[in-house]
Design an enzyme around this catalytic site. Structure first.
Site, PDB file in Angstrom:
ATOM      1  N   ASP A 100       0.859  -1.199   0.000  1.00  0.00           N
ATOM      2  CA  ASP A 100       0.000   0.000   0.000  1.00  0.00           C
ATOM      3  C   ASP A 100       0.885   1.236   0.000  1.00  0.00           C
ATOM      4  O   ASP A 100       1.683   1.438   0.912  1.00  0.00           O
ATOM      5  CB  ASP A 100      -0.910  -0.013   1.236  1.00  0.00           C
ATOM      6  CG  ASP A 100      -1.972   1.077   1.183  1.00  0.00           C
ATOM      7  OD1 ASP A 100      -3.029   0.897   1.797  1.00  0.00           O
ATOM      8  OD2 ASP A 100      -1.748   2.131   0.537  1.00  0.00           O
TER       9      ASP A 100
ATOM     10  N   ASP B 167      -3.293   2.185  -5.722  1.00  0.00           N
ATOM     11  CA  ASP B 167      -2.045   2.163  -4.950  1.00  0.00           C
ATOM     12  C   ASP B 167      -1.890   0.932  -4.073  1.00  0.00           C
ATOM     13  O   ASP B 167      -1.026   0.898  -3.213  1.00  0.00           O
ATOM     14  CB  ASP B 167      -1.932   3.426  -4.094  1.00  0.00           C
ATOM     15  CG  ASP B 167      -2.679   3.318  -2.778  1.00  0.00           C
ATOM     16  OD1 ASP B 167      -3.774   2.723  -2.756  1.00  0.00           O
ATOM     17  OD2 ASP B 167      -2.137   3.822  -1.776  1.00  0.00           O
ATOM     18  N   GLU B 168      -2.707  -0.076  -4.306  1.00  0.00           N
ATOM     19  CA  GLU B 168      -2.760  -1.181  -3.347  1.00  0.00           C
ATOM     20  C   GLU B 168      -2.931  -2.512  -4.059  1.00  0.00           C
ATOM     21  O   GLU B 168      -3.723  -2.613  -4.989  1.00  0.00           O
ATOM     22  CB  GLU B 168      -4.001  -0.936  -2.497  1.00  0.00           C
ATOM     23  CG  GLU B 168      -3.944  -1.371  -1.090  1.00  0.00           C
ATOM     24  CD  GLU B 168      -5.285  -1.092  -0.430  1.00  0.00           C
ATOM     25  OE1 GLU B 168      -5.784  -2.002   0.230  1.00  0.00           O
ATOM     26  OE2 GLU B 168      -5.841   0.005  -0.579  1.00  0.00           O
TER      27      GLU B 168
HETATM   28  N1  DCP Z   1      -8.606   8.121  -2.143  1.00  0.00           N
HETATM   29  C1  DCP Z   1      -9.702   8.943  -2.447  1.00  0.00           C
HETATM   30  N2  DCP Z   1     -10.742   9.051  -1.560  1.00  0.00           N
HETATM   31  C2  DCP Z   1     -10.741   8.356  -0.390  1.00  0.00           C
HETATM   32  C3  DCP Z   1      -9.645   7.502  -0.085  1.00  0.00           C
HETATM   33  C4  DCP Z   1      -8.590   7.414  -0.989  1.00  0.00           C
HETATM   34  O1  DCP Z   1      -9.716   9.582  -3.501  1.00  0.00           O
HETATM   35  N3  DCP Z   1     -11.751   8.466   0.464  1.00  0.00           N
HETATM   36  C5  DCP Z   1      -7.458   8.038  -3.092  1.00  0.00           C
HETATM   37  C6  DCP Z   1      -6.345   8.988  -2.699  1.00  0.00           C
HETATM   38  C7  DCP Z   1      -5.273   8.117  -2.110  1.00  0.00           C
HETATM   39  C8  DCP Z   1      -5.486   6.797  -2.831  1.00  0.00           C
HETATM   40  O2  DCP Z   1      -6.888   6.730  -3.126  1.00  0.00           O
HETATM   41  O3  DCP Z   1      -3.977   8.642  -2.328  1.00  0.00           O
HETATM   42  C9  DCP Z   1      -5.063   5.605  -2.002  1.00  0.00           C
HETATM   43  O4  DCP Z   1      -5.859   5.483  -0.832  1.00  0.00           O
HETATM   44  P1  DCP Z   1      -5.278   5.036   0.570  1.00  0.00           P
HETATM   45  O5  DCP Z   1      -6.420   4.740   1.445  1.00  0.00           O
HETATM   46  O6  DCP Z   1      -4.237   3.979   0.375  1.00  0.00           O
HETATM   47  O7  DCP Z   1      -4.596   6.367   1.140  1.00  0.00           O
HETATM   48  P2  DCP Z   1      -3.166   6.981   0.867  1.00  0.00           P
HETATM   49  O8  DCP Z   1      -2.314   6.127  -0.008  1.00  0.00           O
HETATM   50  O9  DCP Z   1      -3.321   8.387   0.369  1.00  0.00           O
HETATM   51  O10 DCP Z   1      -2.540   7.081   2.325  1.00  0.00           O
HETATM   52  P3  DCP Z   1      -1.990   5.887   3.248  1.00  0.00           P
HETATM   53  O11 DCP Z   1      -0.539   6.195   3.460  1.00  0.00           O
HETATM   54  O12 DCP Z   1      -2.781   5.971   4.504  1.00  0.00           O
HETATM   55  O13 DCP Z   1      -2.193   4.609   2.483  1.00  0.00           O
HETATM   56 MG    MG Z   2      -2.130   4.071   0.335  1.00  0.00          MG
END
Ligand code: DCP
Ligand code: MG
Length: 397
Positions: free
Chosen positions: A14, A109-110
């Site tokens: 992730d 991203d996962e």
């Molecule tokens: N995303 C979005 N709306 C949300 C959650 C996520 O548009 N409610 C998008 C933006 C994030 C991406 O999906 O960058 C990946 O989601 P993650 O939950 O993995 O969050 P992040 O990668 O940003 O942060 P983390 O370090 O907590 O994984």
């Molecule tokens: Mg993420």
């Protein structure tokens, strides 16, 4: 559970603050600063994500941008550049493919990787995981958090527990020590409503949960009870499903008691639509078709779809279509299950605002909740919480 595959090695990757990290990578001036991706600070949209520097101010995904601005006015606010993140995501998946064809992407991203069979080629699975992390850093100039465990459930928790830049390995003999102290909310399927029910039983950690026997869990939570029983023991036999390119995104709920009141059913539809919308946006997808599934008390199952002349990832659009489909059924029989699915998916380009931030939306939610309360009393507030706390929901989809 006799067919549980033995000795599997599953990696969950992730990316850290994905959209924000890509922006910081591409513009060195943004590094070390609070960065919010989602749109203009005073617009009606929501935060897609933010850098870890911004998280110190309490900014989170799905929070209204106006609130993010209030919490940190000096943050840099950027629009969502889906095309760019999708390109990075493709590069990431190319790296995964070098280690195993068994890659199951969950969002941009996962992903889960089953590297059980890659062992002989690459040495230990820990080597593979370390190499993955290093290549993501060297080739993409980004950091990922990685979990390595005998199954998907554990790998997913492992990748989350040391974020950002995390690296957590759970061996077979460490499962119990790892899981026992965790709050029950960490278990897949435990949303705010189930968590509250468990807290009432004095169950706060996984260790507490294991004290409840299987028949009791089944009686209290139905099908979910089984899931809780096995996951609390670190047992999860779900395979990594490689070619699962999302054809649809949906969710359904089976009621503990059959329901008839259309307004109550619509409150559930709202909850389901919020979830489907969030998952669409997270995967960078939009849907043209919304399907409503209803199973009646006599187990007859009805399914109705509507195809729009545009694509959407908005909760309120999905909810509106689902409600209309429900109205058109003119149901007379009690309902035991209801579900909402989004089909006909295409890549979304523009970040849209969440239902809850649209003017008038709060009003609708409030009205729906008021109706529930009118009918079932203040105790039904758990349902209200379920809706309002949706953003805290467990992340394993
Ligand atoms: N995303 C979005 N709306 C949300 C959650 C996520 O548009 N409610 C998008 C933006 C994030 C991406 O999906 O960058 C990946 O989601 P993650 O939950 O993995 O969050 P992040 O990668 O940003 O942060 P983390 O370090 O907590 O994984
Ligand atoms: Mg993420």
């Amino acid at each position: 559970m006799e067919n549980t595959p033995k000795n599997r090695q599953i990696i969950h990757v992730d990316m850290d603050a994905f959209y924000a990290s890509v922006e910081q990578r591409d513009n060195p001036e943004l590094r070390g600063k609070p960065v919010v991706v989602g749109g203009k600070p005073k617009s009606r949209g929501v935060v897609a994500t933010c850098s870890y520097e911004a998280r110190k101010y309490g900014i989170r995904s799905a929070m209204p941008l106006s609130e993010a601005y209030r919490r940190c006015p000096h943050a840099v606010f950027l629009p969502v550049d889906f095309a760019k993140y999708r390109r990075v995501s493709q590069q990431l998946h190319k790296i995964f493919q070098d280690y195993t064809p068994l890659v199951e992407p969950l969002s941009l991203d996962e992903a889960f990787l089953d590297v059980t069979a890659s062992l002989r080629l690459f040495g230990s699975t820990e080597n593979i995981a370390r190499e993955l992390k290093k290549r993501i850093k060297d080739e993409l100039n980004l950091t990922a958090s990685i979990g390595l465990a005998p199954n998907k459930f554990l790998a997913k928790i492992a990748s989350d527990i040391q974020k950002p830049d995390g690296f957590v390995v759970i061996d077979e003999d460490q499962i119990e020590a790892f899981l026992d102290p965790l709050p029950v909310e960490r278990i897949w399927g435990v949303g705010p409503k189930t968590a509250e029910q468990l807290h009432e039983l004095n169950v706060r950690t996984v260790r507490d949960l294991k004290k409840i026997d299987k028949p009791t869990l089944n009686r209290l939570f139905g099908q979910l009870g089984n899931q809780l029983y096995y996951l609390a023991r670190g047992i999860d036999d779900r395979p990594v499903e490689p070619e699962r390119e999302a054809k649809s995104i949906g969710r359904e709920i089976t009621f503990q008691q059959d329901l008839t009141d259309p307004e109550v059913l619509k409150t559930y539809l709202l909850d389901l639509s919020l979830d489907v919308g969030r998952r669409l946006r997270k995967a960078g997808l939009k849907a043209r078709t919304v399907t409503l599934k209803v199973r009646l008390a006599d187990f007859k199952t009805l399914s109705r779809s509507r195809t729009l002349n545009y694509s959407t990832d908005l909760d309120k659009e999905i909810y509106k279509e689902a409600c209309q489909l429900l109205d058109e059924l003119h149901l007379k029989t009690p309902v035991r299950l209801i579900g909402v699915t989004a089909h006909n998916l295409t890549c979304g380009e523009i970040q849209q605002s969440l239902f809850a931030t649209e003017p008038g939306a709060e009003e609708k939610i409030t009205k729906a909740l008021d109706k529930v309360k009118e009918r079932f009393g203040e105790d039904s507030i758990t349902l209200a919480r379920l809706l309002i706390q949706k953003n805290d929901e467990n992340k394993l989809d």
